[in-house]
Motif scaffolding. Sequence first.
Motif, short mmCIF file in Angstrom:
data_model
loop_
_atom_site.label_atom_id
_atom_site.label_comp_id
_atom_site.label_asym_id
_atom_site.label_seq_id
_atom_site.Cartn_x
_atom_site.Cartn_y
_atom_site.Cartn_z
N ASN A 91 0.81 0.99 -9.46
CA ASN A 91 0.01 0.07 -8.64
C ASN A 91 0.62 -0.18 -7.27
N ASP A 92 1.25 0.84 -6.72
CA ASP A 92 1.93 0.69 -5.43
C ASP A 92 1.63 1.89 -4.54
N LEU A 93 0.85 1.66 -3.50
CA LEU A 93 0.54 2.74 -2.54
C LEU A 93 1.28 2.55 -1.22
N GLN B 151 -3.77 -1.99 1.48
CA GLN B 151 -4.11 -2.90 2.58
C GLN B 151 -2.88 -3.67 3.05
N GLU B 152 -2.08 -4.13 2.10
CA GLU B 152 -0.86 -4.86 2.46
C GLU B 152 0.09 -3.97 3.25
N GLY B 153 0.25 -2.73 2.79
CA GLY B 153 1.15 -1.81 3.48
C GLY B 153 0.67 -1.40 4.86
N LEU B 154 -0.63 -1.35 5.04
CA LEU B 154 -1.19 -0.94 6.33
C LEU B 154 -1.22 -2.08 7.34
N GLY B 155 -1.40 -3.29 6.86
CA GLY B 155 -1.43 -4.44 7.75
C GLY B 155 -2.78 -4.66 8.40
N GLU B 156 -2.79 -5.57 9.35
CA GLU B 156 -4.03 -6.03 9.97
C GLU B 156 -4.71 -5.00 10.86
N LYS C 168 2.76 4.22 4.42
CA LYS C 168 3.74 4.75 5.37
C LYS C 168 3.28 6.08 5.96
N THR C 169 2.54 6.86 5.20
CA THR C 169 2.00 8.12 5.71
C THR C 169 0.94 7.85 6.76
N LEU C 170 0.11 6.84 6.52
CA LEU C 170 -0.94 6.50 7.48
C LEU C 170 -0.40 5.80 8.72
#
Length: 188
Positions: free
Chosen positions: A169-171, A28-33, A176-178
């Motif tokens: 614990n790091d996706l 969720q953090e990596g994808l953002g809002e 970045k792929t999404l």
Amino acid sequence: MNKHVLFIFGGGGKEDYAADATLVASLQEGLGEAYLVHYPFLPHEQTKDFGRKKQIGRHISYIKGEIMLVGHSLGASMLLKYLSETRIRKRIAGLFLISTPFWRGQEDWKQGFILHKDFADKLPKHVPLFLDHSKDDKEVAFDHPELYAKCLPKARVRAIRKGGHQFNNDLSMLAKTLNPYENHSLCH
């Protein structure tokens, strides 16, 4: 409007759900809002598949519009089982599987998880499929993604050098792929 991601956790109990919550937070953090990651708890039912097929179908139906599916470990294999054994009407933008076991063997407890021999032919067409697996995974051996690659030649298989079963614990890599697909569907 948010893009929807449904994350299916690995294992069958509350401890497994709690362990994967860190993965979900990282995603969720990596994808953002722009994205909303749905993370339902799927209770362990007394069926051979833990009730996962029914539960996954129910949670997919709750989400309006296009959806991206992410599964970890048992959750990833159960997404494959659900998609290969159920007719889907919802548009799926992508299927992202992490540390996915390739179930085989005659043990009774495995029978609810084993895919049909023709499972690859039954998966929804034109849905991009990604399989990520750490080479140092001690829960699910690294030969499992190789077995899937033989059945799913269009799948993108990524070998991660280190990270173990929980990807440290790091996706962020998955995020970045999404993210490149944020402004358009993965399906063409």
